[in-house]
Write a protein that holds these residues in place. Sequence first.
Motif, short mmCIF file in Angstrom:
data_model
loop_
_atom_site.label_atom_id
_atom_site.label_comp_id
_atom_site.label_asym_id
_atom_site.label_seq_id
_atom_site.Cartn_x
_atom_site.Cartn_y
_atom_site.Cartn_z
N SER A 1 0.83 -1.21 0.00
CA SER A 1 0.00 0.00 0.00
C SER A 1 0.86 1.25 0.00
O SER A 1 0.57 2.23 -0.71
N PHE B 1 -2.62 -5.09 -4.83
CA PHE B 1 -3.31 -4.55 -3.66
C PHE B 1 -4.54 -5.40 -3.33
O PHE B 1 -4.75 -5.80 -2.18
N LEU C 1 -5.10 -7.65 -0.10
CA LEU C 1 -6.26 -7.27 0.71
C LEU C 1 -7.18 -8.45 0.95
O LEU C 1 -7.71 -8.64 2.05
N THR D 1 -10.43 -1.64 -3.28
CA THR D 1 -9.41 -1.42 -4.31
C THR D 1 -9.77 -0.20 -5.15
O THR D 1 -8.92 0.66 -5.41
N TYR E 1 -9.28 2.90 -2.98
CA TYR E 1 -7.87 3.25 -2.82
C TYR E 1 -7.32 3.86 -4.11
O TYR E 1 -6.55 4.82 -4.07
#
Length: 139
Positions: free
Chosen positions: A15, A54, A58, A81, A84
Amino acid sequence: MNKKRIISLAFILWSIFIVVMLLLPNDYLASESKRFITIPHFDKIVHCGLFGGFCFLLYFFTKFRVEWKEKFLNLFCLILTLGYGFLGEVLQLITYKWFARTFTLADLIADFVGGILALVFITLAKKKMNLWCRRMKQR
């Protein structure tokens, strides 16, 4: 170190890596003298890979902490996702005067596609593993 800690560390570091990559100055990435990859729209492939990673991390980060139905977990990961990715694009817009990076809808779509591909990969890998495990038990 147990799996939960390894996944947590990988997720946090990935991240942070994404934010660093998103904030690299545009001239640093696009300069002809420094460019080593000349594939058209390569940045979209990079976005897809960054956010696919990611979403992948996650998924396992969340799976080790909560017991949700698979569909809900997938939806949660995809929404986070996308969120973000959206925040990353907004951060690029806010910091434009320092890094010359802009908000791009195409990048956001690439982030979303990366998340979808990660979940497809996880689903297919799980099916393949289940099939392999069944075959091993039959022997």
